[in-house]
Design a protein around this motif. Structure first.
Motif, mmCIF file in Angstrom:
data_model
loop_
_atom_site.group_PDB
_atom_site.id
_atom_site.type_symbol
_atom_site.label_atom_id
_atom_site.label_comp_id
_atom_site.label_asym_id
_atom_site.label_seq_id
_atom_site.Cartn_x
_atom_site.Cartn_y
_atom_site.Cartn_z
ATOM 1 N N LYS A 44 -28.983 -64.056 -54.519
ATOM 2 C CA LYS A 44 -28.289 -65.029 -55.352
ATOM 3 C C LYS A 44 -27.317 -64.330 -56.279
ATOM 4 O O LYS A 44 -26.187 -64.785 -56.494
ATOM 5 N N LEU A 45 -27.723 -63.200 -56.816
ATOM 6 C CA LEU A 45 -26.864 -62.462 -57.724
ATOM 7 C C LEU A 45 -25.625 -61.921 -56.995
ATOM 8 O O LEU A 45 -24.496 -61.997 -57.506
ATOM 9 N N LYS A 46 -25.777 -61.454 -55.772
ATOM 10 C CA LYS A 46 -24.640 -60.964 -54.971
ATOM 11 C C LYS A 46 -23.661 -62.083 -54.633
ATOM 12 O O LYS A 46 -22.445 -61.904 -54.673
ATOM 13 N N LYS A 47 -24.232 -63.253 -54.302
ATOM 14 C CA LYS A 47 -23.339 -64.400 -54.003
ATOM 15 C C LYS A 47 -22.545 -64.783 -55.218
ATOM 16 O O LYS A 47 -21.344 -65.096 -55.140
ATOM 17 N N HIS A 48 -23.205 -64.746 -56.383
ATOM 18 C CA HIS A 48 -22.515 -65.075 -57.606
ATOM 19 C C HIS A 48 -21.409 -64.067 -57.892
ATOM 20 O O HIS A 48 -20.290 -64.444 -58.276
ATOM 21 N N LEU A 49 -21.674 -62.784 -57.661
ATOM 22 C CA LEU A 49 -20.640 -61.761 -57.899
ATOM 23 C C LEU A 49 -19.498 -61.887 -56.906
ATOM 24 O O LEU A 49 -18.339 -61.699 -57.239
ATOM 25 N N ASP A 57 -6.977 -59.093 -67.092
ATOM 26 C CA ASP A 57 -8.074 -59.897 -67.629
ATOM 27 C C ASP A 57 -9.184 -60.025 -66.609
ATOM 28 O O ASP A 57 -10.377 -59.894 -66.921
ATOM 29 N N ILE A 58 -8.717 -60.298 -65.309
ATOM 30 C CA ILE A 58 -9.732 -60.449 -64.252
ATOM 31 C C ILE A 58 -10.464 -59.142 -64.055
ATOM 32 O O ILE A 58 -11.690 -59.106 -63.849
ATOM 33 N N GLN A 59 -9.694 -58.049 -64.164
ATOM 34 C CA GLN A 59 -10.322 -56.744 -63.958
ATOM 35 C C GLN A 59 -11.333 -56.454 -65.070
ATOM 36 O O GLN A 59 -12.425 -55.931 -64.814
ATOM 37 N N ASN A 60 -10.934 -56.879 -66.279
ATOM 38 C CA ASN A 60 -11.874 -56.688 -67.404
ATOM 39 C C ASN A 60 -13.120 -57.522 -67.183
ATOM 40 O O ASN A 60 -14.239 -57.064 -67.452
ATOM 41 N N ARG A 61 -12.873 -58.787 -66.728
ATOM 42 C CA ARG A 61 -14.028 -59.652 -66.482
ATOM 43 C C ARG A 61 -14.907 -59.085 -65.375
ATOM 44 O O ARG A 61 -16.144 -59.142 -65.442
ATOM 45 N N LEU A 62 -14.217 -58.572 -64.338
ATOM 46 C CA LEU A 62 -15.006 -57.989 -63.246
ATOM 47 C C LEU A 62 -15.791 -56.783 -63.745
ATOM 48 O O LEU A 62 -16.967 -56.567 -63.358
ATOM 49 N N ASP A 63 -15.112 -56.015 -64.591
ATOM 50 C CA ASP A 63 -15.829 -54.848 -65.133
ATOM 51 C C ASP A 63 -17.016 -55.302 -65.962
ATOM 52 O O ASP A 63 -18.103 -54.709 -65.877
ATOM 53 N N GLU A 64 -16.759 -56.384 -66.738
ATOM 54 C CA GLU A 64 -17.844 -56.916 -67.553
ATOM 55 C C GLU A 64 -18.958 -57.440 -66.673
ATOM 56 O O GLU A 64 -20.150 -57.219 -66.928
ATOM 57 N N LEU A 65 -18.593 -58.155 -65.645
ATOM 58 C CA LEU A 65 -19.595 -58.699 -64.717
ATOM 59 C C LEU A 65 -20.316 -57.573 -64.005
ATOM 60 O O LEU A 65 -21.529 -57.648 -63.770
ATOM 61 N N GLN A 66 -19.558 -56.551 -63.634
ATOM 62 C CA GLN A 66 -20.193 -55.426 -62.955
ATOM 63 C C GLN A 66 -21.190 -54.747 -63.885
ATOM 64 O O GLN A 66 -22.276 -54.351 -63.458
ATOM 65 N N ARG A 67 -20.740 -54.687 -65.177
ATOM 66 C CA ARG A 67 -21.644 -54.061 -66.151
ATOM 67 C C ARG A 67 -22.892 -54.920 -66.288
ATOM 68 O O ARG A 67 -24.016 -54.395 -66.295
ATOM 69 N N ARG A 68 -22.663 -56.267 -66.364
ATOM 70 C CA ARG A 68 -23.824 -57.161 -66.501
ATOM 71 C C ARG A 68 -24.686 -57.101 -65.249
ATOM 72 O O ARG A 68 -25.908 -57.160 -65.318
ATOM 73 N N PHE A 69 -23.978 -57.006 -64.102
ATOM 74 C CA PHE A 69 -24.737 -56.935 -62.856
ATOM 75 C C PHE A 69 -25.576 -55.674 -62.805
ATOM 76 O O PHE A 69 -26.739 -55.691 -62.388
ATOM 77 N N ASP A 70 -24.891 -54.617 -63.273
ATOM 78 C CA ASP A 70 -25.653 -53.357 -63.260
ATOM 79 C C ASP A 70 -26.843 -53.438 -64.202
ATOM 80 O O ASP A 70 -27.947 -52.963 -63.870
ATOM 81 N N GLU A 71 -26.571 -54.067 -65.341
ATOM 82 C CA GLU A 71 -27.686 -54.206 -66.292
ATOM 83 C C GLU A 71 -28.777 -55.070 -65.690
ATOM 84 O O GLU A 71 -29.961 -54.748 -65.792
ATOM 85 N N ARG A 72 -28.392 -56.241 -65.085
ATOM 86 C CA ARG A 72 -29.406 -57.113 -64.488
ATOM 87 C C ARG A 72 -30.097 -56.432 -63.320
ATOM 88 O O ARG A 72 -31.309 -56.602 -63.113
ATOM 89 N N ALA A 73 -29.268 -55.667 -62.572
ATOM 90 C CA ALA A 73 -29.882 -54.960 -61.447
ATOM 91 C C ALA A 73 -30.906 -53.945 -61.966
ATOM 92 O O ALA A 73 -31.985 -53.805 -61.368
#
Length: 338
Positions: free
Chosen positions: A327-332, A283-299
């Motif tokens: 701020k985005l890196k700290k959040h990630l 689940d955490i990995q999925n969330r991380l993947d989701e966050l990474q995807r969102r991060f990539d999108e936001r980036a």
């Protein structure tokens, strides 16, 4: 050698030899004991036994003056018989033994002995051939009136001394008889007390034996009771040991079962926890993947925004972009830790 004296002369001879005998015996005994000893029965300086002995020896020995062996034997026998008779009479009358030859060899009843008898024989020889000569001269020299006067004075002194001494001796004899009677009574009393004590001691010994028997019986009963109690205690201890061993075995079985159940439950819980951890990790990995995807999108979005901003004010826009990116890196980073 004339020896047919008159009665006054024989009486004076008797008194002279009483004094000479006292001087001789008192001197010998005083020298032996190293102090003065008044020997004899009388209080005065006279020993009648020497006077009587001398008179008897002179009567026996003077006729045998020229026959030394016969004189010696006659003197020995006569003096020994006289000594024995006087000793018996004085012991019977006064209850006192005035001489005792019990420690000498060849003695008879302690009253006479061979040594004394031999001395009497030699004394008869010496008396007739040496000692009696001056005595005979004295009695022959004195006139008749002087002889009678000396006999009277000496007889009065002798008789008074004999009366006093005999009375004292009789009193002493009575005292000795009383002492003998008291001694006999004491012996009877001692015998009676010893018999009484023996009876009491016998009774006491019987009681002691009875007490010892009773004590032994009680001791035996106590020992048997103690052995019975010890055996019962041993049986109880054996039963208790068996019960404890049984309970211990049951406890061991129950403990092993509980341990097995706990181990199985722990294994089940560990497996469930592992499954939950795997699901959580996924689940955490999925969330991380989701966050990474969102991060990539936001980036990407921020990158496009940055480019559009750089077109207007490149410096200000670049600084704002960097702040937002940090701020985005700290959040990630915080998301990755959780």
């Amino acid at each position: 050698m004339g020896y047919s004296y008159s009665a006054p002369q024989w009486l004076l001879v008797f008194f002279l030899y009483c004094v000479l005998g006292w001087c001789f015996e008192s001197t010998v005994v005083s020298v032996k004991q190293r102090h003065f000893v008044n020997r004899g029965f009388l209080r005065g300086p006279m020993l009648p036994i020497y006077g009587f002995g001398a008179v008897i020896l002179l009567h026996v020995s003077l006729p045998l003056y020229d026959k030394p062996v016969a004189l010696f034997l006659a003197s020995m026998v006569a003096a020994t018989v006289f000594e024995y008779i006087v000793g018996v009479i004085m012991e019977k009358l006064f209850k006192v033994k005035y001489w005792d030859y019990s420690t000498h060899r060849f003695q008879f009843q302690g009253r006479i002995c061979l040594q004394s008898s031999l001395c009497w024989g030699f004394l008869g020889l010496i008396l007739v051939r040496c000692i009696h000569r001056p005595v005979e001269w004295v009695i022959a020299f004195l006139p008749f009136w002087a002889l009678v006067a000396a006999d009277i004075i000496w007889s009065a002194a002798f008789l008074s001394d004999v009366v006093v001494s005999v009375r004292a001796a009789l009193d002493l004899a009575k005292l000795l008889e009383e002492l003998d009677r008291l001694r006999e009574q004491g012996a009877e009393l001692r015998q009676e007390l010893s018999e009484t004590a023996l009876t009491r001691l016998t009774n006491l010994s019987y009681r002691v034996e009875e007490a010892a028997g009773e004590l032994a019986e009680r001791t035996r009963d106590a020992r048997e009771e103690a052995q019975a109690r010890t055996a019962a205690a041993a049986m109880r201890a054996a039963d208790l040991r068996e019960d404890l061993e049984q309970r211990l075995d049951e406890a061991k079985g129950e403990l092993s079962e509980r341990t097995r159940d706990v181990r199985e439950e722990a294994q089940a819980r560990t497996a469930a926890a592992a499954m939950r951890a795997a699901d959580l990790r996924e689940d955490i990995q999925n969330r991380l993947d989701e966050l990474q995807r969102r991060f990539d999108e936001r980036a990407a979005r921020l990158s496009r925004t940055r480019k559009s901003l750089l077109r207007g004010n490149p410096t200000a826009r670049s600084a704002q972009y960097d702040v937002v990116l940090q701020k985005l890196k700290k959040h990630l980073d915080s998301l990755e830790k959780h």
